[in-house]
Design a protein around this motif. Structure first.
Motif, short mmCIF file in Angstrom:
data_model
loop_
_atom_site.label_atom_id
_atom_site.label_comp_id
_atom_site.label_asym_id
_atom_site.label_seq_id
_atom_site.Cartn_x
_atom_site.Cartn_y
_atom_site.Cartn_z
N PHE A 280 0.86 -1.18 0.00
CA PHE A 280 0.00 0.00 0.00
C PHE A 280 0.89 1.23 0.00
N TRP A 281 0.33 2.32 -0.46
CA TRP A 281 1.05 3.59 -0.54
C TRP A 281 0.42 4.54 0.45
N GLY A 282 1.19 5.15 1.29
CA GLY A 282 0.67 6.12 2.22
C GLY A 282 1.57 6.30 3.42
N LYS A 283 1.39 7.41 4.10
CA LYS A 283 2.23 7.73 5.26
C LYS A 283 1.69 7.13 6.55
N ASN A 284 0.46 6.69 6.56
CA ASN A 284 -0.13 6.12 7.77
C ASN A 284 0.22 4.64 7.86
N ALA A 285 1.41 4.37 8.39
CA ALA A 285 1.91 3.00 8.46
C ALA A 285 2.47 2.76 9.85
N GLU A 286 2.61 1.52 10.21
CA GLU A 286 3.33 1.14 11.41
C GLU A 286 4.60 0.43 10.96
N GLY B 28 2.45 1.91 16.60
CA GLY B 28 2.15 3.34 16.61
C GLY B 28 3.22 4.23 16.00
N TRP B 29 4.31 3.65 15.47
CA TRP B 29 5.36 4.47 14.90
C TRP B 29 5.45 4.24 13.41
N PRO B 30 5.46 5.23 12.60
CA PRO B 30 5.56 6.66 12.85
C PRO B 30 4.22 7.35 13.09
N GLY B 31 3.13 6.61 13.10
CA GLY B 31 1.82 7.23 13.34
C GLY B 31 1.32 7.97 12.12
N ASN B 32 0.58 9.04 12.36
CA ASN B 32 -0.02 9.81 11.26
C ASN B 32 0.80 11.03 10.87
N SER B 33 1.95 11.21 11.48
CA SER B 33 2.79 12.38 11.23
C SER B 33 3.63 12.20 9.96
N TYR C 134 7.09 9.95 9.40
CA TYR C 134 7.15 8.99 8.30
C TYR C 134 8.40 9.24 7.46
N VAL C 135 8.69 10.49 7.16
CA VAL C 135 9.89 10.83 6.39
C VAL C 135 11.13 10.43 7.19
N PHE C 136 11.13 10.68 8.49
CA PHE C 136 12.25 10.28 9.35
C PHE C 136 12.44 8.76 9.31
N ALA C 137 11.34 8.01 9.36
CA ALA C 137 11.41 6.55 9.30
C ALA C 137 12.01 6.10 7.97
N LEU C 138 11.61 6.74 6.87
CA LEU C 138 12.16 6.39 5.56
C LEU C 138 13.66 6.68 5.49
N ILE C 139 14.07 7.82 6.04
CA ILE C 139 15.50 8.18 6.05
C ILE C 139 16.27 7.16 6.88
#
Length: 161
Positions: free
Chosen positions: A40-46, A51-56, A60-65
């Protein structure tokens, strides 16, 4: 199929949807957690933690980095030479075991992040491994000098899936 958590459709398991309050953490019935079983595509992932990265978007960008950097580090460890020739075999073996352990921890963290089935996570993990290989293992940045046959290209053996 206890409690209606798993759903069958045409003989296939569907994503599990469980109310958070039925999990005993005191959240409202309206708050739902979905476990994705397909990309799936989207920032709302665990990713990795509940609960991380949540809806922020920022988290989400920090998690990807973070996943990108860890993927590059896996490649760096896989193709590095830290142990000097002539090092005591016992010490060299301990260092090699430590490096292997760190590499496997990082590789499994990337793999567990990929199990979020988020396309963004998948893309940055692949990009991190690709950049790491380009920088640390490809011929692009390494001169092709004659190397004695007894010399290994790295301290760790290649990873096997």
């Amino acid at each position: 199929m206890a409690g209606g958590d798993d759903h069958m459709m045409h003989g296939e398991m569907m994503p599990s949807t469980t109310t958070a309050s039925s999990m005993g953490n005191g959240m409202n019935h309206e708050e739902m957690m979905t476990t994705h079983m397909t990309f799936f595509w989207g920032k709302n992932a665990e990713i990795l933690f509940s609960g991380w990265p949540g809806n922020s978007t920022g988290m989400y960008v920090f998690a990807l980095i973070l996943i990108f950097v860890v993927s590059v580090l896996v490649e760096w460890l896989s193709h590095s030479r830290f142990i000097k020739s002539g090092t005591n075999n016992f010490v060299a073996g301990l260092l090699q075991t430590l490096m292997h352990t760190v590499r496997m921890v990082l590789a499994y963290m990337v793999m567990l992040a990929l199990m979020s089935f988020n396309v963004g996570v998948f893309l940055v993990a692949i990009a991190g491994h690709a950049l790491g290989f380009l920088l640390f293992a490809s011929r692009v940045f390494r001169p092709q000098l004659p190397m004695p046959s007894y010399q290994r290209p790295s301290d760790l053996p290649p990873m096997k899936c």
